[in-house]
Scaffold this active site. Structure first.
Site, PDB file in Angstrom:
ATOM      1  N   GLU A 258      41.337 -12.919 -38.705  1.00 19.63           N
ATOM      2  CA  GLU A 258      42.391 -12.024 -38.224  1.00 19.63           C
ATOM      3  C   GLU A 258      42.290 -10.800 -39.102  1.00 19.63           C
ATOM      4  O   GLU A 258      42.570 -10.871 -40.292  1.00 19.63           O
ATOM      5  CB  GLU A 258      43.771 -12.659 -38.435  1.00 19.63           C
ATOM      6  CG  GLU A 258      44.002 -13.946 -37.696  1.00 19.63           C
ATOM      7  CD  GLU A 258      43.905 -13.757 -36.219  1.00 19.63           C
ATOM      8  OE1 GLU A 258      44.300 -12.690 -35.724  1.00 19.63           O
ATOM      9  OE2 GLU A 258      43.387 -14.659 -35.560  1.00 19.63           O
ATOM     10  N   CYS A 297      49.961  -6.095 -39.710  1.00 21.39           N
ATOM     11  CA  CYS A 297      48.696  -5.992 -38.986  1.00 21.39           C
ATOM     12  C   CYS A 297      48.929  -5.639 -37.533  1.00 21.39           C
ATOM     13  O   CYS A 297      48.057  -5.114 -36.862  1.00 21.39           O
ATOM     14  CB  CYS A 297      47.951  -7.316 -39.083  1.00 21.39           C
ATOM     15  SG  CYS A 297      48.965  -8.693 -38.547  1.00 21.39           S
TER      16      CYS A 297
END
Ligand code: NAP
Length: 677
Positions: A258, A297
């Site tokens: 990720e 993020c």
């Protein structure tokens, strides 16, 4: 203030930092607050402990046992979260930010705990999909199953979510039955360490279920094998470096990444300045820029709006940003705290300077802004910065360089195809959002952009009161994205657990498949119980217990009575000529629901007993029509058992109806709750 010595937790012992240590500073004051270092760790011994002690102990438990422990652990942390908030302020987080991290992590554990009990068996093998018929007579069948990997999960996290980052990986891993070695980003590892201390004190999970490295991972990754998995969250550069480790590649070690993402948010072409969606776009944009000081993020890095909306939106967003108080995160009036570290601040400033070649600044001067209640020169404070890019087609950095802070760029589009093309220029994103009240816009942009995104978030006047926010990954939904975002996937409910399990295709006879999956498969041995199964308590029912009922003839009067009673006068039951003209029926036939009702009448035991309730019915198929005068009988078999509460468990039955020639006319799965006593 005493400087915290951050320990690692290895082989059930707390190991103090030694050798090459690293100092960690408060994001707010700049003072050194902690020291971390992992030179004293024996990484091979940690792996061995996870593989040989933690893994077997976890796998001894069923999915439900592990889910129950996850819930207990989440509640244990919830009771102690104030101590975690107190540390979290030093990362620059306001209370709201801390809740995203700490409560968000606990909430994620609770969701996995609940899904584990509802959607996984109370056993050791997860069945993936239905039986595959691989032979004509059914003596050779196929079934996909999932079992836990036999190694460890090395879980490397980014600095921005010291608690959520750990728990959102550990929850699916522990539920699967795979121990974790957690490696938080050093800059905020004091918060992770405090949380792991609580987890260890709780004693809820067996020894070796989780270990902690505060500091570097040394040669740990070089020691991983094919049953291990690396789950990484962080920057694209680090992900590339780690995943290209030749030993990991050679041994086929799973690597989930990720990484950073240039997420975009599109304002639909249908939205005018007076529409509620306009204000909604502004609120989502400002929240994503300021929550956790933009260090998410999933934050909106690019705002993609109709050309004519660039001006009104830059004015509205700037006005709202001007109302945000920056300062000491402990103050209730503070809307945005500090970035996590001075080096993070320097990184953001360097990136903004790079972006300034393609953008102009609409709001936020990093040289001149007020900081409330803290020293702006010492803490890692920055103002929110709104940029505008006038030529997004020619721009390169705007679509490829992530300023991991309170920074976002506004750009205009000509039409929806152009908006989608700009959205996709992120090269693969965790999330894209579209604020629109036009379902056609939503569908069109989905077809243009879904393949470039792990998640598409739509919001409008209907959903805005309850929508969870562009930037919130939810444990139920997939988190991850293609390409630039890392190509990995986390969360997504039970999908997230599957990363820690091996899918295996099992082929064999019905008895073999029944034994492996602990679920009766058609064709497997049927056991005749000594008493009607509805008179037996949960513990006395065995997979494969089967009864056959007496036959019953379905008459024309039955069909007409049922039609009149229910009002279901469909011509296939009531009109011989019309039924005959239908390609499915030889003439008038019985209602499928009549057959179900007769089946219940044939197999139920009427007196009060351990069967408490019929809670549903799955996979019903009517396979052959039944004409008036035909006889049916039913077979009832215990298919699967799952404990539910302290008082009762769920028993799933296979029910099959046959005609006199023993041809199947209907089949379904019946769900009941059956008492333990
Ligand atoms: P980073 O510098 O890439 O670090 C990520 C993690 O990798 C840290 O734990 C770091 O440890 C570790 N690491 C670095 N080099 C390593 C090595 N050689 N061997 C083993 N581990 C190593 O990222 P970050 O600055 O912490 O986080 C910011 C980035 O994460 C942003 O780009 C953001 O977009 C991304 N992010 C993505 C998600 C997501 O879910 N996709 C979530 C949050 C953040 P040290 O701290 O000890 O160096």
């Amino acid at each position: 203030m005493t400087i915290m010595q951050l320990n690692s937790f290895a082989q059930n012992k707390w190991i103090a930092p030694s050798g090459n240590t690293r100092q960690i500073s408060s994001a707010v004051t700049g003072d050194v607050i902690a020291v971390a270092g992992s030179d004293g760790l024996d990484f091979q011994a940690m792996l061995d402990f996870g593989r040989d002690v933690g893994g077997p102990a976890l796998r001894e438990l069923t999915f439900h046992d592990r889910a129950r422990r996850l819930k207990a652990l989440a509640l244990y942390l919830q009771e102690r979260r104030d101590a975690l908030y107190a540390l979290s302020y030093m990362t620059g987080a306001t209370l709201t930010d801390s809740k995203i991290d700490i409560d968000g992590g606990i909430g994620t554990m609770l969701v996995f705990a609940s899904k584990g009990r509802r959607e996984m068996p109370d056993g050791h093998v997860f069945l993936d999909g239905e039986i595959e018929q691989l032979s004509r007579s059914g003596s050779f069948l196929g079934q996909h199953i999932c079992t836990p990997l036999l190694g460890v999960g090395v879980q490397i996290n980014a600095f921005n979510f010291p608690v959520w980052g750990m728990l959102e990986k550990l929850a699916p891993s522990l539920l699967a039955g795979v121990p974790g070695i957690v490696k938080p980003a050093t800059a905020t590892s004091y918060l992770t360490e405090a949380c792991v201390q609580m987890m260890a004190e709780s004693g809820i999970f067996p020894d070796g279920s989780f270990q902690l490295i505060t500091g570097g991972t040394g040669d740990l990754l070089d020691r991983l094998g094919p049953q291990d998995i690396v789950s990484f969250t962080g920057s694209a550069d680090t992900a590339f470096k780690l995943r290209s480790n030749p030993l990991l590649l050679k041994r086929g070690v799973r690597f989930l990444a990720e990484q950073d993402s240039l997420n975009g948010s599109v304002l639909g072409p249908d939205v005018g300045v007076d529409d509620p969606e306009f204000d909604l776009f502004v609120s989502e944009a400002v929240r994503e820029m300021t929550a956790k000081a933009g260090q998410k993020c999933t934050a909106i890095r690019r705002m993609i709006v109709p050309d004519a909306m660039v001006r009104p939106l830059s004015d509205a967003i700037a006005a709202k940003l001007a109302d945000t108080t920056i300062g000491d995160p402990t103050l209730k009036t503070t809307g945005m705290g500090a970035l996590a570290s001075a080096s993070q601040k320097a990184d953001v400033l360097a990136t903004v300077s790079l972006l300034s070649g393609e953008c102009s600044r609409v709001f936020g001067d990093p040289e001149r802004f007020d900081v409330d209640g803290a020293d702006g020169d010492k803490g890692a404070f920055l103002p929110p910065m709104l940029l505008r890019c006038d030529d997004p087609d020619a721009a390169v950095n705007v679509h490829s360089v992530e300023a991991f802070g309170p920074v976002s760029t506004l750009m205009g589009y000509r039409d929806l195809a152009h908006a989608g093309a700009l959205l996709n220029r992120g090269g693969g994103s965790l999330v894209g959002s579209v604020i629109t009240n036009d379902p056609v816009v939503a569908r069109d942009i989905t077809l243009i952009s879904a393949a470039w995104h792990g998640r598409l978030y739509f919001n409008n006047r209907t959903s805005m009161k309850e929508a969870t926010g562009h930037g919130s990954p939810l444990p139920h939904m997939v988190h991850g994205g293609p390409g630039r975002a890392g190509g990995g996937e986390e969360l997504g409910g039970i999908r997230g657990v599957m990363h820690y399990m091996q899918r295996t295709a099992i082929q064999g006879s019905p008895d073999i498949l029944t034994a492996i999956g602990n679920t009766w498969v058609t064709g497997a041995t049927e056991v005749k119980p000594t008493a009607h199964p509805f008179t037996r308590v949960y513990g006395d029912l065995a997979i494969g217990d089967t009864i056959y009922t007496d036959p019953r003839t379905v008459t024309l009067e039955d069909i007409e009575h049922f039609a009149e009673f229910t009002g279901d006068n469909f011509y296939a039951h009531m009109d011989e000529d019309a039924a005959k003209a239908n390609p499915f029926f030889p003439g008038r036939v019985a209602h499928g629901y009549l057959l179900l009702s007769f089946a219940a009448g044939l197999f139920v035991e009427p007196n009060p007993g351990p069967v408490l309730a019929n809670t549903g019915l799955n996979s019903l198929s009517f396979q052959k029509p039944v004409s008036p005068g035909e006889e049916i009988h039913a077979r009832l078999t215990v298919k699967r058992k799952t404990g539910r509460t302290d008082e009762y468990g769920e028993v799933r039955w296979n029910v099959t109806l046959f005609n006199r020639d023993c041809e199947q006319v209907a089949e379904y799965e019946l769900l009941t709750m059956v008492a333990y006593q």
